[in-house]
Design an enzyme around this catalytic site. Structure first.
Site, PDB file in Angstrom:
ATOM      1  N   ALA A  13       6.214  31.788 -68.164  1.00  0.00           N
ATOM      2  CA  ALA A  13       6.580  31.347 -67.337  1.00  0.00           C
ATOM      3  C   ALA A  13       6.204  29.888 -66.387  1.00  0.00           C
ATOM      4  O   ALA A  13       6.643  29.037 -66.308  1.00  0.00           O
ATOM      5  CB  ALA A  13       7.406  32.418 -66.456  1.00  0.00           C
ATOM      6  N   LYS A  43      -3.362  28.219 -62.331  1.00  0.00           N
ATOM      7  CA  LYS A  43      -1.879  27.848 -62.965  1.00  0.00           C
ATOM      8  C   LYS A  43      -0.788  28.464 -62.451  1.00  0.00           C
ATOM      9  O   LYS A  43       0.637  27.444 -63.391  1.00  0.00           O
ATOM     10  CB  LYS A  43      -3.394  27.664 -63.987  1.00  0.00           C
ATOM     11  CG  LYS A  43      -2.821  28.996 -65.167  1.00  0.00           C
ATOM     12  CD  LYS A  43      -2.639  28.002 -66.064  1.00  0.00           C
ATOM     13  CE  LYS A  43      -2.936  29.191 -67.679  1.00  0.00           C
ATOM     14  NZ  LYS A  43      -3.371  28.666 -68.830  1.00  0.00           N
ATOM     15  N   LYS A 165       7.677  25.622 -85.739  1.00  0.00           N
ATOM     16  CA  LYS A 165       8.815  25.495 -84.755  1.00  0.00           C
ATOM     17  C   LYS A 165       9.978  25.788 -85.651  1.00  0.00           C
ATOM     18  O   LYS A 165      10.536  26.699 -85.344  1.00  0.00           O
ATOM     19  CB  LYS A 165       9.062  24.190 -83.833  1.00  0.00           C
ATOM     20  CG  LYS A 165       7.888  24.115 -82.807  1.00  0.00           C
ATOM     21  CD  LYS A 165       7.723  25.519 -81.565  1.00  0.00           C
ATOM     22  CE  LYS A 165       9.081  25.491 -80.584  1.00  0.00           C
ATOM     23  NZ  LYS A 165       8.819  26.125 -79.643  1.00  0.00           N
ATOM     24  N   PRO A 188      14.588  20.561 -77.802  1.00  0.00           N
ATOM     25  CA  PRO A 188      14.423  19.207 -76.973  1.00  0.00           C
ATOM     26  C   PRO A 188      13.977  18.338 -77.736  1.00  0.00           C
ATOM     27  O   PRO A 188      13.170  19.141 -78.543  1.00  0.00           O
ATOM     28  CB  PRO A 188      14.267  20.089 -75.670  1.00  0.00           C
ATOM     29  CG  PRO A 188      14.421  21.560 -75.629  1.00  0.00           C
ATOM     30  CD  PRO A 188      14.157  21.703 -77.444  1.00  0.00           C
ATOM     31  N   VAL A 191       9.891  16.026 -73.729  1.00  0.00           N
ATOM     32  CA  VAL A 191      10.500  16.502 -72.108  1.00  0.00           C
ATOM     33  C   VAL A 191       9.283  15.564 -71.450  1.00  0.00           C
ATOM     34  O   VAL A 191       8.606  16.057 -71.531  1.00  0.00           O
ATOM     35  CB  VAL A 191      10.739  17.376 -72.153  1.00  0.00           C
ATOM     36  CG1 VAL A 191      10.620  18.145 -70.658  1.00  0.00           C
ATOM     37  CG2 VAL A 191      11.220  18.323 -73.455  1.00  0.00           C
TER      38      VAL A 191
END
Ligand SMILES: NC(=O)c1ccc[n+]([C@@H]2O[C@H](COP(=O)([O-])OP(=O)(O)OC[C@H]3O[C@@H](n4cnc5c(N)ncnc54)[C@H](OP(=O)(O)O)[C@@H]3O)[C@@H](O)[C@H]2O)c1
Length: 314
Positions: A13, A43, A165, A188, A191
């Site tokens: 997150a 962080k 990926k 995506p 980004v």
């Protein structure tokens, strides 16, 4: 805990892309279970400052290689957005262990935990890295969702991130089919967008380096538009399979021209050589099937650069 439709787990997150997903979900009335490796780390502090975070965002300590930690974060969630994955800015000493393991075994852990927690839909954040590296794809044809990066080619060229990926996305989609888990992938491009987290992530570093005169190769999309795509993929019942999520196909020399008009004082490369070409990737499926729209590139560039200045990155 009773499962609630609007209770969603977001992995990793505190990262760049995930922070925008958490922000959007909170703003749409969701309760978010965010996984982070260390909830007490500064962080991740920006997450608790998000609007509606108080009472609606719960942070769970979880590691992709620790199944039980992932399962605990998912209990009661109708959905999971799996974002966490190492995206290092330099190649680690042992990429197979440090990159492939969390990407692939981590995703397998997520999939199995989703089944055990009876999650209804998993949105997996893949990448155009899992799409574009097929050397056999015809040069004059835009790459779409039928194009997959060639795993042997990725391994032979030691492109560990790409390999991870590609492997993880194909495992996720296949697992979904075999085990009755509703899996949707969002792929995506590169980004950009304003940064919320204090750590310089890979794609932010690319743009920072570009305005300092380095060469890059990109297919840009705004993090806020990626978050919109994730919400569409989660909420629209008809969402199925994979969706390329790229705002703009642009040559690097044209990106430099745009930036020079907006920010003439940065130092840009003058010559981009023969490597400069447009990556023809198509987000038509995402636009037509799910109604995705994206903002103008100028807006992304200005908002990115201004946020880098504010954060002291430029
Ligand atoms: N940025 C891009 O241009 C781009 C493009 C396409 C796809 N994506 C995908 O978007 C996702 C997020 O990328 P990002 O740019 O936002 O990267 P980021 O800011 O570096 O975030 C990566 C996140 O993954 C977490 N993570 C890494 N290894 C983990 C592990 N073993 N266990 C648990 N969490 C782990 C990190 O947690 P810690 O904070 O604990 O380290 C961090 O929250 C990735 O899946 C990436 O492949 C990114």
């Amino acid at each position: 805990m009773v499962m609630e439709k609007k209770r969603v787990c977001v992995t990793g997150a505190g990262g760049f892309v995930a922070s925008w997903i958490v922000k959007l979900l909170l703003s749409k009335g969701y309760i978010v279970h965010g996984t982070v490796r260390d909830p007490s780390d500064e962080k991740n502090a920006h997450l608790n400052k998000l609007e509606r975070a108080r009472g609606n965002l719960k942070l769970f300590k979880a590691n992709l290689l620790d199944y039980d930690s992932l399962l605990s974060a998912m209990v009661g969630c109708a959905g999971v957005v799996h974002v966490a994955c190492p995206v290092p800015t330099t190649t680690p000493a042992n990429p197979e262990v440090e990159m492939l393991e969390p990407a692939v075994r981590g995703t397998l852990n997520i999939l199995k935990a989703c089944s055990e927690a009876k999650v209804k839909r998993l949105v997996y954040i893949s990448s155009t890295a899992a799409v574009i590296f097929d050397p056999k794809w015809p040069e004059d044809r835009a790459k779409d969702e039928t194009c997959w990066s060639d795993k042997e080619f990725c391994r032979a060229t030691e492109n560990w991130y790409l390999l991870g990926k590609t492997e993880a996305e194909s495992i996720a989609l296949e697992y979904g089919k075999q085990n009755g888990l509703d899996v949707v992938a969002i792929n995506p491009g590169t980004v950009f967008g304003p940064v919320m987290q204090p750590i310089l992530n890979w794609s932010t570093l690319l743009l920072v380096n570009f305005v300092k005169g380095e060469y890059i190769q990109i297919e840009p999309v705004d993090a806020r538009d990626v978050a919109d795509a994730v919400l569409l993929a989660y909420e629209k019942p008809e969402a199925k399979g994979r969706y390329i999520c790229v705002g703009h196909n642009i040559m690097i020399k044209d990106l430099a021209e745009k930036l020079k008009i907006l920010y003439p004082d940065f130092s840009y490369l003058e010559n981009f050589g023969e490597d400069d070409h447009e990556y023809w990737v198509s987000s038509e499926k995402l636009q037509k099937e799910l109604g995705w729209t994206y903002r103008p590139l100028e807006e992304t560039l200005v908002d990115s650069i201004e946020s880098y200045k504010e954060a002291g990155l430029l």
